[in-house]
Design a protein around this motif. Sequence first.
Motif, PDB file in Angstrom:
ATOM      1  N   GLU A   1       0.705  -0.850  -0.004  1.00 42.75           N
ATOM      2  CA  GLU A   1      -0.243  -0.101   0.299  1.00 42.75           C
ATOM      3  C   GLU A   1       1.235   1.437   0.035  1.00 42.75           C
ATOM      4  O   GLU A   1       0.889   2.528  -0.632  1.00 42.75           O
ATOM      5  CB  GLU A   1      -0.890  -0.188   1.271  1.00 42.75           C
TER       6      GLU A   1
ATOM      7  N   ALA B   1       2.191   1.599  -3.113  1.00 38.41           N
ATOM      8  CA  ALA B   1       1.087   2.171  -4.389  1.00 38.41           C
ATOM      9  C   ALA B   1       1.152   3.674  -4.191  1.00 38.41           C
ATOM     10  O   ALA B   1       0.558   4.964  -4.961  1.00 38.41           O
ATOM     11  CB  ALA B   1      -0.691   1.718  -4.102  1.00 38.41           C
ATOM     12  N   ARG B   2       0.711   3.827  -2.757  1.00 35.71           N
ATOM     13  CA  ARG B   2       0.669   5.388  -2.699  1.00 35.71           C
ATOM     14  C   ARG B   2       1.910   6.212  -3.273  1.00 35.71           C
ATOM     15  O   ARG B   2       0.716   7.563  -4.014  1.00 35.71           O
ATOM     16  CB  ARG B   2       0.647   5.611  -1.179  1.00 35.71           C
TER      17      ARG B   2
ATOM     18  N   LEU C   1       3.228   6.345  -5.772  1.00 37.30           N
ATOM     19  CA  LEU C   1       3.283   5.845  -7.492  1.00 37.30           C
ATOM     20  C   LEU C   1       1.771   6.741  -7.924  1.00 37.30           C
ATOM     21  O   LEU C   1       1.531   7.764  -8.649  1.00 37.30           O
ATOM     22  CB  LEU C   1       2.966   4.548  -8.150  1.00 37.30           C
ATOM     23  N   ARG C   2       0.838   7.165  -7.078  1.00 43.33           N
ATOM     24  CA  ARG C   2      -0.193   7.646  -6.803  1.00 43.33           C
ATOM     25  C   ARG C   2       0.326  10.005  -6.284  1.00 43.33           C
ATOM     26  O   ARG C   2      -0.831  10.457  -6.991  1.00 43.33           O
ATOM     27  CB  ARG C   2      -1.884   7.172  -6.617  1.00 43.33           C
TER      28      ARG C   2
ATOM     29  N   GLU D   1       0.206  10.270  -3.175  1.00 42.93           N
ATOM     30  CA  GLU D   1       0.328  11.401  -1.950  1.00 42.93           C
ATOM     31  C   GLU D   1       1.328  10.559  -1.224  1.00 42.93           C
ATOM     32  O   GLU D   1       2.764   9.520  -1.761  1.00 42.93           O
ATOM     33  CB  GLU D   1      -0.991   9.448  -1.805  1.00 42.93           C
TER      34      GLU D   1
ATOM     35  N   TYR E   1       3.806   9.338   1.693  1.00 41.23           N
ATOM     36  CA  TYR E   1       4.102   7.452   1.312  1.00 41.23           C
ATOM     37  C   TYR E   1       5.833   7.487   2.275  1.00 41.23           C
ATOM     38  O   TYR E   1       6.206   8.860   2.384  1.00 41.23           O
ATOM     39  CB  TYR E   1       4.524   7.218   0.299  1.00 41.23           C
TER      40      TYR E   1
ATOM     41  N   ASN F   1       9.334   3.836 -13.175  1.00 45.59           N
ATOM     42  CA  ASN F   1       8.715   4.306 -13.627  1.00 45.59           C
ATOM     43  C   ASN F   1       9.187   4.952 -14.192  1.00 45.59           C
ATOM     44  O   ASN F   1       8.359   6.624 -14.631  1.00 45.59           O
ATOM     45  CB  ASN F   1       8.404   5.572 -12.291  1.00 45.59           C
TER      46      ASN F   1
ATOM     47  N   CYS G   1       7.195   9.033  -8.843  1.00 46.61           N
ATOM     48  CA  CYS G   1       6.145   8.837  -9.158  1.00 46.61           C
ATOM     49  C   CYS G   1       6.958   8.524 -11.232  1.00 46.61           C
ATOM     50  O   CYS G   1       7.832   8.866 -12.018  1.00 46.61           O
ATOM     51  CB  CYS G   1       4.723  10.280  -9.991  1.00 46.61           C
TER      52      CYS G   1
ATOM     53  N   GLU H   1       3.508  13.130 -10.638  1.00 46.75           N
ATOM     54  CA  GLU H   1       4.163  12.491 -12.576  1.00 46.75           C
ATOM     55  C   GLU H   1       4.547  13.197 -13.094  1.00 46.75           C
ATOM     56  O   GLU H   1       3.875  15.132 -13.247  1.00 46.75           O
ATOM     57  CB  GLU H   1       2.325  11.835 -13.094  1.00 46.75           C
TER      58      GLU H   1
END
Length: 221
Positions: free
Chosen positions: A5, A8-9, A11-12, A14, A16, A93, A112, A151
């Motif tokens: 998790e 994943a955060r 990459l979004r 958010e 982390y 990435n 990201c 990103e």
Amino acid sequence: MAMSENKARSLRGELYYAFTPELLNQRRRCSQAVARYNNSGEISRRKRVELWRDIVDDKTPLPPLAATEEEDEELFAEDAWVEPPVHIDYGTNVELGDNVFVNFNCTIIDTCRVTIGARTLFAPNVSLYSGTHPLDPEVRNGTKGPELGGEIHIEEDCWLGGNVTVLPGVRIGAGVVDVPPYTVVAGNPARKLRDVPRSTNAEKTSGAQAALERDRAAAEK
């Protein structure tokens, strides 16, 4: 292996935590691949492409070896050309389009996703920073606090001159450059735009801390 998790955060874009064993290992893998690339010296085009694919963890098989060196180089005519040295965090990435040229001393902080469109050219010393840190120093908290990002997308047929820096969340293309987020001061001479936030408690309210704790609990099972 399932993505955590916390990862994943990141990459979004958010909040982390970057200094977990999972992400430290991923950066270490990339660092080793980058070192092989930067220290490879005079090698064939095939070998250069192979070493680049190691950095970005591209498992696509190379085409069979051609009869001559010239014919073999032609097999990779559309592959991106990246001059060493290059500096990258994760590699996984980063996505480069066909016929991209990246000149030496490029830095890509790929917290990201970072994409570079076909036929885009980079001069030396271009830096792409998709990662950043909270403005609140109490949240930032050195290596113990959370990070975040945005990103970066550079579209086709762009040309970035020497020493250009692209910040998180920016898209470049069709003659448009977005205003980067997280701006506090700007201009030459610099002028204040707004105060740095304090005591936002974002590491808790964002869910980043809870996500890390769930990841740790899951790893202990």
